[in-house]
Design a protein around this motif. Sequence first.
Motif, PDB file in Angstrom:
ATOM      1  N   GLY A  90       0.808  -1.213   0.000  1.00  0.00           N
ATOM      2  CA  GLY A  90       0.000   0.000   0.000  1.00  0.00           C
ATOM      3  C   GLY A  90       0.834   1.252   0.000  1.00  0.00           C
ATOM      4  N   GLY A  91       2.074   1.139   0.449  1.00  0.00           N
ATOM      5  CA  GLY A  91       2.989   2.267   0.506  1.00  0.00           C
ATOM      6  C   GLY A  91       4.315   1.794   1.056  1.00  0.00           C
ATOM      7  N   LEU A 111       8.080   1.633  -8.850  1.00  0.00           N
ATOM      8  CA  LEU A 111       6.647   1.537  -8.554  1.00  0.00           C
ATOM      9  C   LEU A 111       5.875   2.593  -9.341  1.00  0.00           C
ATOM     10  CD1 LEU A 111       6.877   1.053  -4.686  1.00  0.00           C
ATOM     11  CD2 LEU A 111       6.312  -0.696  -6.387  1.00  0.00           C
ATOM     12  N   PRO A 112       4.609   2.346  -9.617  1.00  0.00           N
ATOM     13  CA  PRO A 112       3.814   3.310 -10.383  1.00  0.00           C
ATOM     14  C   PRO A 112       3.674   4.646  -9.658  1.00  0.00           C
ATOM     15  CG  PRO A 112       2.707   1.171 -10.274  1.00  0.00           C
ATOM     16  CD  PRO A 112       3.850   1.115  -9.311  1.00  0.00           C
ATOM     17  N   ILE A 113       3.492   5.694 -10.442  1.00  0.00           N
ATOM     18  CA  ILE A 113       3.161   6.998  -9.882  1.00  0.00           C
ATOM     19  C   ILE A 113       1.867   6.854  -9.088  1.00  0.00           C
ATOM     20  CG2 ILE A 113       2.526   9.378 -10.443  1.00  0.00           C
ATOM     21  CD1 ILE A 113       5.415   8.752 -11.132  1.00  0.00           C
ATOM     22  N   TYR A 131      18.391   9.774  -6.259  1.00  0.00           N
ATOM     23  CA  TYR A 131      17.472   9.000  -5.424  1.00  0.00           C
ATOM     24  C   TYR A 131      16.030   9.098  -5.919  1.00  0.00           C
ATOM     25  CZ  TYR A 131      21.618   9.515  -2.557  1.00  0.00           C
ATOM     26  OH  TYR A 131      22.920   9.522  -2.120  1.00  0.00           O
ATOM     27  N   VAL A 132      15.581  10.302  -6.245  1.00  0.00           N
ATOM     28  CA  VAL A 132      14.185  10.521  -6.616  1.00  0.00           C
ATOM     29  C   VAL A 132      13.954  10.273  -8.098  1.00  0.00           C
ATOM     30  CG1 VAL A 132      12.292  12.191  -6.638  1.00  0.00           C
ATOM     31  CG2 VAL A 132      13.912  12.166  -4.737  1.00  0.00           C
ATOM     32  N   GLY A 133      14.866  10.763  -8.948  1.00  0.00           N
ATOM     33  CA  GLY A 133      14.704  10.600 -10.386  1.00  0.00           C
ATOM     34  C   GLY A 133      13.368  11.129 -10.859  1.00  0.00           C
ATOM     35  N   PRO A 134      12.669  10.403 -11.718  1.00  0.00           N
ATOM     36  CA  PRO A 134      11.396  10.870 -12.246  1.00  0.00           C
ATOM     37  C   PRO A 134      10.191  10.420 -11.433  1.00  0.00           C
ATOM     38  CG  PRO A 134      12.066   8.928 -13.434  1.00  0.00           C
ATOM     39  CD  PRO A 134      13.137   9.180 -12.412  1.00  0.00           C
ATOM     40  N   SER A 135      10.410   9.934 -10.225  1.00  0.00           N
ATOM     41  CA  SER A 135       9.324   9.356  -9.439  1.00  0.00           C
ATOM     42  C   SER A 135       8.750  10.363  -8.447  1.00  0.00           C
ATOM     43  CB  SER A 135       9.850   8.127  -8.683  1.00  0.00           C
ATOM     44  OG  SER A 135       8.801   7.443  -8.052  1.00  0.00           O
ATOM     45  N   ASP A 136       7.610   9.995  -7.837  1.00  0.00           N
ATOM     46  CA  ASP A 136       6.931  10.867  -6.870  1.00  0.00           C
ATOM     47  C   ASP A 136       7.285  10.456  -5.438  1.00  0.00           C
ATOM     48  OD1 ASP A 136       5.548   8.469  -7.160  1.00  0.00           O
ATOM     49  OD2 ASP A 136       3.594   9.362  -6.726  1.00  0.00           O
ATOM     50  N   ILE A 137       8.577  10.395  -5.159  1.00  0.00           N
ATOM     51  CA  ILE A 137       9.041  10.041  -3.813  1.00  0.00           C
ATOM     52  C   ILE A 137       8.999  11.280  -2.926  1.00  0.00           C
ATOM     53  CG2 ILE A 137      11.026   9.251  -2.463  1.00  0.00           C
ATOM     54  CD1 ILE A 137      11.891   7.603  -4.906  1.00  0.00           C
ATOM     55  N   LEU A 224       5.888   7.908 -17.340  1.00  0.00           N
ATOM     56  CA  LEU A 224       4.432   7.768 -17.501  1.00  0.00           C
ATOM     57  C   LEU A 224       4.095   7.003 -18.771  1.00  0.00           C
ATOM     58  CD1 LEU A 224       2.979  11.230 -16.387  1.00  0.00           C
ATOM     59  CD2 LEU A 224       3.339   9.172 -15.027  1.00  0.00           C
ATOM     60  N   ALA A 225       4.848   7.262 -19.832  1.00  0.00           N
ATOM     61  CA  ALA A 225       4.624   6.521 -21.079  1.00  0.00           C
ATOM     62  C   ALA A 225       4.916   5.040 -20.872  1.00  0.00           C
ATOM     63  CB  ALA A 225       5.498   7.095 -22.187  1.00  0.00           C
TER      64      ALA A 225
END
Length: 407
Positions: A90-91, A111-113, A131-137, A224-225
């Motif tokens: 869940g997280g 993991l997915p956005i 560490y974060v890159g293109p993700s929503d961390i 996202l693509a």
Amino acid sequence: MRSAYVTGTFDTKGRELNYLRQSLEKLGLRVVTVDLSTSGKPSSASVHPREVARHHPQGEAAVFSNDRGNAMTAMAQAFEAFLLTRRDLGGIISAGGSGGTSLATRGMRALPIGVPKVMVSTMASGDTRPYVGPSDICMMYSVTDVQGIHRISELVLSNAANALAGMIAHPPIASTTASRPALGLTMFGVTTPCVQHVTHRLESEYDCLVFHATGVGGQSMEKLADSGLVAGVIDVSTTEVADEIVGGVLSAGPGRMDVFARHALPYVGSCGALDMVNFGAWNTVPERFKGRNLYRHNPSVTLMRTTAEECRQIGEFIAAKLNAMRGPVRFLIPEQGVSAIDRQGQPFFDAQADKLLFDTIQSQFRAGPQRSLQRLPLHINDEAFADALVAAWREIAQPMAAGRRAG
């Protein structure tokens, strides 16, 4: 029941990670602890390091080697594969220094956005891109080192646990834009008028997601693509390629545009801001470039005009990527300039360099029934050029939409 995953190196951060576990359990969450240690020491976590390591393509032997650096790289790879098999996640939350954060966030980035991700780290105040890159961390700076439970760490870790618990317990509200397909667009400051006009023309039909082409922006759009979250892209601003070829600070890496070779998404592209390479403040420009055509964009950003030879290399890079794309492709070239400062009378106007860029792309581009290139006697920020991009998008998107309706 969705679980909160607490992950890190339990051999060195066990006390702190177990504090997170206890805090989350007090909030009523089911918790799974995952140990990413490579030391081989006994583990108190729900998931033993060897269980994680078995997900490495070469098995756990690839992780538990005598080389610490190789072991950590292999464990990070194994953790990424491990997370993608979990159906109750869940997280996720991690706590640690540079090593533990590097291990945990590779899995988070896979993991997915929208899946809640929290990183508590000494590295959250500094260059966080690795560490974060293109993700929503979500990042939380630990203030002190992640070492021991005391008055500061209790506050920080408790807040982090509360944040994750809140995100798990209260998922995002259903989107009001979900009825419209998502469309990715890339924009830079010097291509803003073009992208604004394109979005104005399409926003009633599409949920227009505009990405700032600063390296991580292009990576975010392509993530996202890769995740199937966009119907296609209008890649106006391919400027990140210039930074990759020449050595600027806003490269999206050599894999820019590769996602469209993996997925047959409709792609409309252009040459936005390929006249420039980005650096930081004036005094950060590498010495070898000090004699070049430099432009102070603002106190924190210095731009450098690409040369004709660099434009040729950029053109070769882009043509190769376009030729590898699986979906329908339209590439539009604005012959009168590719940015706000690349037109007659502006500091980056260089007709010779632009022509070599355009000629290289055109000569190496492989046309076909679903693939075409168009040169227009327009500037990239002319409304007529934006209209041409919109027309190109409609041309390749409508057949796909009709196919979806028929299915």
